[in-house]
Design a protein around this motif. Structure first.
Motif, PDB file in Angstrom:
ATOM      1  N   LYS A   1       0.839  -1.205   0.000  1.00 18.87           N
ATOM      2  CA  LYS A   1       0.000   0.000   0.000  1.00 18.87           C
ATOM      3  C   LYS A   1       0.873   1.255   0.000  1.00 18.87           C
ATOM      4  CE  LYS A   1      -4.106  -1.941   2.159  1.00 18.87           C
ATOM      5  NZ  LYS A   1      -4.965  -1.972   3.354  1.00 18.87           N
ATOM      6  N   VAL A   2       1.950   1.230   0.767  1.00 19.43           N
ATOM      7  CA  VAL A   2       2.893   2.353   0.774  1.00 19.43           C
ATOM      8  C   VAL A   2       3.496   2.522  -0.620  1.00 19.43           C
ATOM      9  CG1 VAL A   2       5.111   3.159   1.687  1.00 19.43           C
ATOM     10  CG2 VAL A   2       3.403   2.200   3.236  1.00 19.43           C
ATOM     11  N   PHE A   3       3.904   1.410  -1.228  1.00 23.14           N
ATOM     12  CA  PHE A   3       4.462   1.451  -2.584  1.00 23.14           C
ATOM     13  C   PHE A   3       3.468   2.064  -3.559  1.00 23.14           C
ATOM     14  CE2 PHE A   3       4.811  -0.463  -6.801  1.00 23.14           C
ATOM     15  CZ  PHE A   3       6.110  -0.119  -7.146  1.00 23.14           C
ATOM     16  N   LEU A   4       2.211   1.604  -3.518  1.00 24.49           N
ATOM     17  CA  LEU A   4       1.195   2.124  -4.432  1.00 24.49           C
ATOM     18  C   LEU A   4       0.992   3.623  -4.244  1.00 24.49           C
ATOM     19  CD1 LEU A   4      -1.479  -0.720  -4.382  1.00 24.49           C
ATOM     20  CD2 LEU A   4      -0.086  -0.002  -6.332  1.00 24.49           C
ATOM     21  N   ASN A   5       0.932   4.069  -2.990  1.00 25.28           N
ATOM     22  CA  ASN A   5       0.758   5.500  -2.723  1.00 25.28           C
ATOM     23  C   ASN A   5       1.931   6.314  -3.260  1.00 25.28           C
ATOM     24  OD1 ASN A   5      -1.753   5.287  -1.473  1.00 25.28           O
ATOM     25  ND2 ASN A   5      -0.853   4.932   0.535  1.00 25.28           N
ATOM     26  N   GLN A   6       3.137   5.811  -3.068  1.00 24.21           N
ATOM     27  CA  GLN A   6       4.317   6.514  -3.580  1.00 24.21           C
ATOM     28  C   GLN A   6       4.302   6.570  -5.106  1.00 24.21           C
ATOM     29  OE1 GLN A   6       7.431   4.217  -1.721  1.00 24.21           O
ATOM     30  NE2 GLN A   6       7.536   5.568   0.054  1.00 24.21           N
ATOM     31  N   GLN A   7       3.925   5.469  -5.728  1.00 22.96           N
ATOM     32  CA  GLN A   7       3.857   5.440  -7.186  1.00 22.96           C
ATOM     33  C   GLN A   7       2.795   6.409  -7.712  1.00 22.96           C
ATOM     34  OE1 GLN A   7       6.829   4.169  -7.992  1.00 22.96           O
ATOM     35  NE2 GLN A   7       5.850   3.136  -9.692  1.00 22.96           N
ATOM     36  N   GLU A   8       1.637   6.438  -7.051  1.00 24.34           N
ATOM     37  CA  GLU A   8       0.576   7.363  -7.464  1.00 24.34           C
ATOM     38  C   GLU A   8       1.068   8.806  -7.395  1.00 24.34           C
ATOM     39  OE1 GLU A   8      -3.239   6.798  -5.489  1.00 24.34           O
ATOM     40  OE2 GLU A   8      -2.814   4.647  -5.411  1.00 24.34           O
TER      41      GLU A   8
ATOM     42  N   THR B   1       4.155   9.840  -7.562  1.00 28.09           N
ATOM     43  CA  THR B   1       5.159  10.031  -8.609  1.00 28.09           C
ATOM     44  C   THR B   1       4.496  10.275  -9.954  1.00 28.09           C
ATOM     45  OG1 THR B   1       6.778   8.675  -7.439  1.00 28.09           O
ATOM     46  CG2 THR B   1       7.107   8.958  -9.805  1.00 28.09           C
ATOM     47  N   PHE B   2       3.503   9.461 -10.297  1.00 25.69           N
ATOM     48  CA  PHE B   2       2.800   9.635 -11.573  1.00 25.69           C
ATOM     49  C   PHE B   2       2.053  10.967 -11.610  1.00 25.69           C
ATOM     50  CE2 PHE B   2       3.157   4.902 -11.909  1.00 25.69           C
ATOM     51  CZ  PHE B   2       3.919   4.893 -13.061  1.00 25.69           C
ATOM     52  N   ALA B   3       1.501  11.395 -10.475  1.00 19.55           N
ATOM     53  CA  ALA B   3       0.796  12.679 -10.416  1.00 19.55           C
ATOM     54  C   ALA B   3       1.762  13.847 -10.660  1.00 19.55           C
ATOM     55  CB  ALA B   3       0.102  12.839  -9.071  1.00 19.55           C
ATOM     56  N   LYS B   4       2.966  13.737 -10.130  1.00 19.08           N
ATOM     57  CA  LYS B   4       3.959  14.795 -10.342  1.00 19.08           C
ATOM     58  C   LYS B   4       4.443  14.830 -11.791  1.00 19.08           C
ATOM     59  CE  LYS B   4       5.719  14.791  -5.626  1.00 19.08           C
ATOM     60  NZ  LYS B   4       6.837  14.416  -4.744  1.00 19.08           N
ATOM     61  N   LEU B   5       4.544  13.661 -12.412  1.00 17.33           N
ATOM     62  CA  LEU B   5       5.005  13.603 -13.801  1.00 17.33           C
ATOM     63  C   LEU B   5       4.023  14.256 -14.770  1.00 17.33           C
ATOM     64  CD1 LEU B   5       6.498  10.001 -13.918  1.00 17.33           C
ATOM     65  CD2 LEU B   5       7.758  12.176 -13.998  1.00 17.33           C
TER      66      LEU B   5
ATOM     67  N   ARG C   1      -3.131  14.510 -15.412  1.00 18.30           N
ATOM     68  CA  ARG C   1      -3.691  13.151 -15.410  1.00 18.30           C
ATOM     69  C   ARG C   1      -4.600  12.994 -14.189  1.00 18.30           C
ATOM     70  NH1 ARG C   1       0.691   9.727 -16.961  1.00 18.30           N
ATOM     71  NH2 ARG C   1       1.680  10.447 -15.074  1.00 18.30           N
ATOM     72  N   ASP C   2      -5.719  12.300 -14.352  1.00 18.05           N
ATOM     73  CA  ASP C   2      -6.644  12.152 -13.235  1.00 18.05           C
ATOM     74  C   ASP C   2      -6.191  11.067 -12.249  1.00 18.05           C
ATOM     75  OD1 ASP C   2      -7.455   9.687 -14.291  1.00 18.05           O
ATOM     76  OD2 ASP C   2      -9.346  10.438 -15.045  1.00 18.05           O
ATOM     77  N   THR C   3      -6.789  11.095 -11.082  1.00 15.79           N
ATOM     78  CA  THR C   3      -6.409  10.206  -9.989  1.00 15.79           C
ATOM     79  C   THR C   3      -6.563   8.742 -10.363  1.00 15.79           C
ATOM     80  OG1 THR C   3      -7.041  11.887  -8.371  1.00 15.79           O
ATOM     81  CG2 THR C   3      -6.866   9.626  -7.567  1.00 15.79           C
ATOM     82  N   ALA C   4      -7.655   8.396 -11.011  1.00 15.74           N
ATOM     83  CA  ALA C   4      -7.894   6.993 -11.374  1.00 15.74           C
ATOM     84  C   ALA C   4      -6.800   6.469 -12.298  1.00 15.74           C
ATOM     85  CB  ALA C   4      -9.260   6.840 -12.027  1.00 15.74           C
ATOM     86  N   GLU C   5      -6.364   7.297 -13.247  1.00 16.19           N
ATOM     87  CA  GLU C   5      -5.308   6.859 -14.159  1.00 16.19           C
ATOM     88  C   GLU C   5      -3.986   6.687 -13.415  1.00 16.19           C
ATOM     89  OE1 GLU C   5      -3.366   7.944 -18.508  1.00 16.19           O
ATOM     90  OE2 GLU C   5      -4.924   9.235 -17.664  1.00 16.19           O
ATOM     91  N   ASN C   6      -3.703   7.597 -12.467  1.00 16.41           N
ATOM     92  CA  ASN C   6      -2.493   7.449 -11.650  1.00 16.41           C
ATOM     93  C   ASN C   6      -2.550   6.169 -10.819  1.00 16.41           C
ATOM     94  OD1 ASN C   6      -1.241   9.818 -12.541  1.00 16.41           O
ATOM     95  ND2 ASN C   6      -2.331  11.053 -11.041  1.00 16.41           N
ATOM     96  N   GLN C   7      -3.727   5.860 -10.304  1.00 17.57           N
ATOM     97  CA  GLN C   7      -3.886   4.627  -9.527  1.00 17.57           C
ATOM     98  C   GLN C   7      -3.658   3.397 -10.401  1.00 17.57           C
ATOM     99  OE1 GLN C   7      -7.834   5.069  -7.902  1.00 17.57           O
ATOM    100  NE2 GLN C   7      -7.064   6.025  -6.029  1.00 17.57           N
ATOM    101  N   GLU C   8      -4.171   3.435 -11.617  1.00 16.62           N
ATOM    102  CA  GLU C   8      -4.001   2.288 -12.513  1.00 16.62           C
ATOM    103  C   GLU C   8      -2.536   2.125 -12.927  1.00 16.62           C
ATOM    104  OE1 GLU C   8      -5.848   0.380 -16.597  1.00 16.62           O
ATOM    105  OE2 GLU C   8      -6.980   1.910 -15.514  1.00 16.62           O
ATOM    106  N   LEU C   9      -1.856   3.228 -13.184  1.00 18.69           N
ATOM    107  CA  LEU C   9      -0.433   3.162 -13.519  1.00 18.69           C
ATOM    108  C   LEU C   9       0.387   2.625 -12.343  1.00 18.69           C
ATOM    109  CD1 LEU C   9      -0.071   6.536 -15.452  1.00 18.69           C
ATOM    110  CD2 LEU C   9       0.179   4.228 -16.419  1.00 18.69           C
ATOM    111  N   ALA C  10       0.032   3.063 -11.140  1.00 20.85           N
ATOM    112  CA  ALA C  10       0.720   2.572  -9.944  1.00 20.85           C
ATOM    113  C   ALA C  10       0.501   1.069  -9.776  1.00 20.85           C
ATOM    114  CB  ALA C  10       0.242   3.327  -8.701  1.00 20.85           C
TER     115      ALA C  10
END
Length: 103
Positions: free
Chosen positions: A59-66, A68-72, A76-85
């Motif tokens: 869960k920590v990994f997923l949150n960090q990835q989300e 990171t994708f949001a900053k990049l 991009r919307d939250t759902a897409e960042n979650q899917e990428l994570a």
């Protein structure tokens, strides 16, 4: 393979990345609940239930990835960042040592 270069080639191969994205997309179709998606990803990859310590770490990994994708890409919307994570997590799981040896 237990040779580092072969493992890296597999982890970063287009095939593994495509399968990871496909698995993440499928999990999003099956559930809107991030916790359930994580549990399903683990069970589909390893055919066993996830333990609480591993679940917490992932869960920590997923949150960090989300994040990171949001900053990049702030647009991009939250759902897409979650899917990428989740796809990133699936890629790590599909490339894990669990697939190297048969118990």
């Amino acid at each position: 393979s237990n040779v580092a270069t072969q493992s890296l080639m597999m982890m970063n191969s287009q095939f593994v990345m495509d399968r990871s994205r496909h698995l993440a997309s499928r999990l999003f179709e099956l559930s809107a609940d991030p916790n359930q998606r994580l549990t399903m990803a683990w069970e589909r990859c390893f055919a066993e239930q996830i333990d609480s310590n591993t679940e917490s770490a992932l869960k920590v990994f997923l949150n960090q990835q989300e994040q990171t994708f949001a900053k990049l890409d702030p647009k991009r919307d939250t759902a897409e960042n979650q899917e990428l994570a989740l796809a990133s997590l699936c890629q790590a799981m599909l490339s894990s040592n669990a697939f190297l040896y048969v118990d």
